[in-house]
Motif scaffolding. Structure first.
Motif, PDB file in Angstrom:
ATOM      1  N   VAL A   1      58.168  52.307 -21.427  1.00 23.46           N
ATOM      2  CA  VAL A   1      58.645  50.976 -21.563  1.00 23.46           C
ATOM      3  C   VAL A   1      59.418  50.449 -20.204  1.00 23.46           C
ATOM      4  N   ASP A   2      58.887  49.109 -19.837  1.00 23.89           N
ATOM      5  CA  ASP A   2      58.700  48.582 -18.242  1.00 23.89           C
ATOM      6  C   ASP A   2      60.215  48.232 -18.428  1.00 23.89           C
ATOM      7  N   SER A   3      61.057  48.789 -17.857  1.00 25.67           N
ATOM      8  CA  SER A   3      62.145  47.892 -18.020  1.00 25.67           C
ATOM      9  C   SER A   3      62.327  46.266 -17.136  1.00 25.67           C
ATOM     10  N   SER A   4      61.423  46.273 -16.388  1.00 28.28           N
ATOM     11  CA  SER A   4      61.320  45.565 -14.852  1.00 28.28           C
ATOM     12  C   SER A   4      61.300  44.330 -15.754  1.00 28.28           C
ATOM     13  N   GLN A   5      59.934  44.142 -16.708  1.00 29.38           N
ATOM     14  CA  GLN A   5      59.538  42.510 -17.320  1.00 29.38           C
ATOM     15  C   GLN A   5      61.495  41.865 -18.278  1.00 29.38           C
TER      16      GLN A   5
ATOM     17  N   LEU B   1      63.053  41.964 -21.406  1.00 27.45           N
ATOM     18  CA  LEU B   1      64.186  43.108 -21.300  1.00 27.45           C
ATOM     19  C   LEU B   1      64.975  44.172 -20.074  1.00 27.45           C
ATOM     20  N   THR B   2      65.296  43.029 -19.348  1.00 31.06           N
ATOM     21  CA  THR B   2      66.317  43.622 -18.438  1.00 31.06           C
ATOM     22  C   THR B   2      67.837  44.141 -18.947  1.00 31.06           C
TER      23      THR B   2
ATOM     24  N   GLY C   1      63.582  45.187 -29.521  1.00 32.62           N
ATOM     25  CA  GLY C   1      64.504  44.042 -28.767  1.00 32.62           C
ATOM     26  C   GLY C   1      64.691  43.368 -27.516  1.00 32.62           C
ATOM     27  N   GLY C   2      63.402  42.201 -27.079  1.00 30.83           N
ATOM     28  CA  GLY C   2      63.132  40.587 -26.118  1.00 30.83           C
ATOM     29  C   GLY C   2      64.513  40.653 -26.948  1.00 30.83           C
ATOM     30  N   HIS C   3      64.697  40.122 -25.160  1.00 34.99           N
ATOM     31  CA  HIS C   3      65.906  38.238 -25.472  1.00 34.99           C
ATOM     32  C   HIS C   3      65.393  37.429 -24.251  1.00 34.99           C
ATOM     33  N   GLY C   4      63.972  37.794 -24.364  1.00 34.58           N
ATOM     34  CA  GLY C   4      63.491  36.436 -23.673  1.00 34.58           C
ATOM     35  C   GLY C   4      64.003  36.002 -22.406  1.00 34.58           C
ATOM     36  N   HIS C   5      64.224  35.284 -22.215  1.00 33.70           N
ATOM     37  CA  HIS C   5      64.119  34.677 -20.412  1.00 33.70           C
ATOM     38  C   HIS C   5      64.698  32.909 -20.378  1.00 33.70           C
ATOM     39  N   GLY C   6      64.778  32.423 -19.197  1.00 30.59           N
ATOM     40  CA  GLY C   6      65.287  31.450 -19.017  1.00 30.59           C
ATOM     41  C   GLY C   6      66.296  30.407 -19.475  1.00 30.59           C
ATOM     42  N   VAL C   7      66.504  29.135 -19.548  1.00 32.57           N
ATOM     43  CA  VAL C   7      67.527  28.288 -20.331  1.00 32.57           C
ATOM     44  C   VAL C   7      67.559  28.885 -21.444  1.00 32.57           C
TER      45      VAL C   7
ATOM     46  N   LYS D   1      69.982  42.672 -29.604  1.00 29.05           N
ATOM     47  CA  LYS D   1      71.167  43.398 -28.681  1.00 29.05           C
ATOM     48  C   LYS D   1      71.057  44.336 -29.037  1.00 29.05           C
ATOM     49  N   ALA D   2      69.628  45.066 -29.399  1.00 31.78           N
ATOM     50  CA  ALA D   2      69.840  46.795 -29.544  1.00 31.78           C
ATOM     51  C   ALA D   2      69.424  47.099 -28.360  1.00 31.78           C
ATOM     52  N   LYS D   3      69.818  48.349 -28.258  1.00 30.15           N
ATOM     53  CA  LYS D   3      69.127  48.626 -26.807  1.00 30.15           C
ATOM     54  C   LYS D   3      68.193  49.514 -27.109  1.00 30.15           C
ATOM     55  N   ILE D   4      67.448  49.588 -26.298  1.00 28.11           N
ATOM     56  CA  ILE D   4      65.943  50.297 -26.318  1.00 28.11           C
ATOM     57  C   ILE D   4      66.407  51.959 -25.617  1.00 28.11           C
ATOM     58  N   LEU D   5      65.966  52.953 -26.096  1.00 28.20           N
ATOM     59  CA  LEU D   5      65.626  54.399 -25.298  1.00 28.20           C
ATOM     60  C   LEU D   5      64.417  54.447 -24.875  1.00 28.20           C
TER      61      LEU D   5
END
Length: 433
Positions: free
Chosen positions: A53-57, A60-61, A92-98, A110-114
């Motif tokens: 999983v690319d945690s820099s996306q 997904l941060t 578990g994506g949370h989106g981004h931006g405003v 709000k789930a964590k990804i292992l």
């Protein structure tokens, strides 16, 4: 190692992050905004046993835990294939931006990804990955791969039994070659997930047979680290499995006192055959119906036994899958009492005795050979070699994401629900979830 082809058949890049959110039709169908007022998966760890999983996306941060790489490459946060990152974003994506209004929003934000990086063709790696995920406290494990050699008696089957012994919900894709449900989804107690399209109709490429539930699996928006925009649209039971893993995370957060079996009980008994008239449970295409997070979270469903409704057996002595058992939690309990004198007999029509290991191994071998001969996993239609990434061509008739999302919704149930204790004989009390 790559985990894309067999369970993520088609993909195409997406122009921008806001188009992605607009086109996340499963969130509309599931009425996610209402669902998130009840649960967002907080406090739950979902292991994504996949390509990393690319945690820099940006979507997904902060969501991705350290994890572990079992392929020897050394970095679970490096995902050259992109498949694991895509599954993580759906969960578990949370989106981004405003106001996080752009990009992919997972169903359990709000789930964590292992991240557990494995080679799906090397059973030892994903088996070790499952054990690691259990020991790290994951209460849900997503397995978006198939035809992996995880037949009864294998290290993979033993690892899945280990997870079940430690109260973990295991969710797996059924496969995408219109054949029969593949391993590990076919193993006892695993939630085997097929796909539906925007009309909530069965996706014809999904494998069938011992299906547990269905979920959205067509034209799914997801994070894709291998495209310029960072996003793509794809079809596959991989994504359907990820949606069900997210629903399991929502349930484990809302009901922390329930066992894995009891969580599956809620998942199964709240499913519905919406838009699919004439289906009866268990159906070979949709199992016990389309999984519905809102109803799973809110319906009045007794806890049931700790073991839950799915048949379980020793990984070394059975080939039965995640079909409902004949215990008190079985959605077809009345019929089963006529068919069986023992609550321990599995709900598989025509089986008079337990199937031995040799039968399971022969089936797996025949299945594997058939796939190699028809473009299934292992030959063309299978998971591509490392570095190939997503197939470059979009599906026939593919259209770019529209600016506004489709809204198939759920139909109003016809007439009065009959006074019957079987939830599958009723339309759900809450539509749109």
């Amino acid at each position: 190692m790559a985990l894309t082809g067999a369970l993520l058949l088609t993909s195409a890049p997406v122009a921008s992050a806001d188009q992605v959110r607009d086109a996340q039709w499963p969130l509309t169908v599931y009425n996610a905004e209402k669902v998130w007022k009840i649960s967002q998966g907080a406090g739950v760890t979902v292991a994504v046993v996949d390509s990393g999983v690319d945690s820099s996306q940006p979507d997904l941060t902060g969501q991705v835990l350290p994890g572990k790489d079992f392929t020897g490459a050394g970095d679970p946060h490096k995902d050259t294939d992109g498949h694991g990152t895509a599954m993580a974003s759906i969960i578990g994506g949370h989106g981004h931006g405003v106001n996080d209004s752009a990009g992919v929003m997972g169903l359990a934000p709000k789930a964590k990804i292992l991240p557990v990086k494995v080679s799906y063709k090397n059973t030892a790696t994903w088996a070790a990955g499952i054990r690691y995920a259990v020991d790290q406290g994951a209460s849900v494990i997503n397995l978006s791969f198939g035809d992996s050699g995880g037949y009864p008696g294998s290290k993979g089957a033993e690892a899945i039994a280990y997870a079940q012994e430690h109260d973990v919900v295991l969710v797996s894709a059924t496969g995408n070659d219109s054949g029969t449900v593949t391993y590990p989804a076919a193993l006892p107690g695993v939630v085997a997930v097929s796909g539906v399209d925007k009309d909530l109709s069965f996706w014809s490429d999904s494998n069938t047979g011992k299906v547990t539930v269905a979920a959205p699996g067509v034209e799914l928006a997801q994070v894709d680290p291998n495209t310029k925009s960072g996003y793509s649209v794809a079809n596959g039971t991989s994504g359907a499995s990820a949606y069900v893993s997210a629903i399991a995370a929502l349930l484990r957060s809302k009901y922390p006192d329930l066992t894995a079996g009891q969580i599956i009980n809620r998942l199964v008994k709240s499913a519905s055959f919406l838009n699919n008239k004439g289906k009866t449970a268990p159906d070979k295409e949709l199992g016990y119906g389309i999984a519905r997070p809102g109803s799973a979270l809110t319906m009045n469903i007794p806890k049931g036994s700790k073991e839950g409704p799915l048949a379980k057996a020793s990984p070394s002595t059975s080939t039965e899958s995640g079909a409902a058992s004949a215990g008190n939690d079985n959605p077809s309990q009345a019929k089963e009492k006529k068919d069986s004198s023992s609550g321990g007999i599995l709900l598989i029509a025509g089986i008079a005795a337990a199937v031995v290991v040799i039968g399971g191994i022969v089936f797996a071998v025949i299945r594997s050979r058939r796939n190699r001969g028809n473009g299934g996993p292992g030959d063309g239609g299978g998971i591509p070699p490392h570095g190939t990434g997503y197939p470059p061509q979009p599906p026939t008739g593919y259209q770019p994401y529209p600016n506004t999302p489709p809204n198939p919704g759920y139909p109003t149930p016809p007439g009065q629900s009959p006074p019957h204790p079987n939830p599958y004989a009723q339309q759900p009390p809450h539509q749109g979830q």
